[in-house]
Scaffold this active site. Structure first.
Site, PDB file in Angstrom:
ATOM      1  N   ASP A 101      -6.777   1.674  -2.487  1.00 25.58           N
ATOM      2  CA  ASP A 101      -6.084   0.790  -1.939  1.00 25.58           C
ATOM      3  C   ASP A 101      -7.171   0.069  -0.983  1.00 25.58           C
ATOM      4  O   ASP A 101      -6.018  -0.207   0.148  1.00 25.58           O
ATOM      5  CB  ASP A 101      -4.865   1.103  -0.870  1.00 25.58           C
ATOM      6  CG  ASP A 101      -4.101   1.103  -0.618  1.00 25.58           C
ATOM      7  OD1 ASP A 101      -2.743  -0.279  -0.915  1.00 25.58           O
ATOM      8  OD2 ASP A 101      -2.797   1.137  -0.019  1.00 25.58           O
ATOM      9  N   CYS A 118      12.226   8.233 -18.023  1.00 25.84           N
ATOM     10  CA  CYS A 118      13.371   7.600 -17.375  1.00 25.84           C
ATOM     11  C   CYS A 118      14.591   7.681 -17.690  1.00 25.84           C
ATOM     12  O   CYS A 118      14.449   7.220 -18.693  1.00 25.84           O
ATOM     13  CB  CYS A 118      12.582   6.807 -15.973  1.00 25.84           C
ATOM     14  SG  CYS A 118      11.368   6.891 -14.873  1.00 25.84           S
TER      15      CYS A 118
END
Length: 195
Positions: free
Chosen positions: A142, A195
């Site tokens: 990151d 999902c």
């Protein structure tokens, strides 16, 4: 480059084993080329001004979705997952039920993940450089314009959940890190969303 393993697949298997010794629960590989819709979506997001005052988002342009422009010569993107739910921590419901305790986000219970993840990724990258003489590597935690969720999805670490994080059958309680390298490794397959 001189490699100590008879094949790229054997090297990848050894790399996964080394990653496990460093605490990573998954290591998967993708090619450094994301489908064009990622560049289209990033351009639309920037054009709409959704980046607000985060000028660095626009400054790096499409390098975020084009790793070979960020690090020329990149042939493989190694994506890893490092769990952040400390094994000794109390269940969230237990902490929330106690009015005498403050609830701290699970990812913030340990040391700064940038340092923890970067240290382990650097150890893994050093192992790769020792194993493949002349290998070029760069680690990301990151810390640079890298579309880590898109790359991790492409590598088969999981899928982007409705909460925008990477999700797999174990949940989303893990940090992502990447190693960009000029070492050719066999890419993994994208997995189905659940999902």
């Amino acid at each position: 480059m001189t490699m100590l393993f008879p094949s790229e697949l054997a090297l990848k298997t050894a790399l996964q084993q080394q990653a496990a010794t460093l605490g990573f629960t998954q290591l998967r590989v993708s090619a450094p080329h994301l489908p064009p819709q990622h560049a289209d979506a990033l351009n639309a997001w920037l054009a709409a001004g959704y980046h607000g005052t985060m000028d660095y988002m626009a400054k790096h342009g499409l390098k975020r979705v084009r790793p070979t422009e960020l690090i020329p010569g990149t042939r493989s993107v190694i994506s890893v997952a490092l769990p952040y739910w400390p094994p000794a921590s109390a269940a969230a419901q237990t902490v929330l039920a106690n009015p005498q305790q403050a609830y701290i986000a699970r990812y913030a219970l340990g040391r700064d993940y940038h340092k923890t993840l970067r240290t382990r990724l650097q150890q893994l990258a050093q192992w790769l450089q020792q194993t493949v003489a002349g290998a070029a590597v760069r680690v990301f935690t990151d810390s640079a314009p890298v579309a880590e969720v898109a790359l991790a999805t492409q590598a088969g670490l999981g899928w982007r959940g409705k909460h925008t994080l990477l999700l797999n059958r174990s949940g989303s309680y893990f940090f992502l890190g990447e190693i960009l390298t000029d070492v050719a490794l066999p890419p993994d397959n994208v997995i189905d969303e659940h999902c």
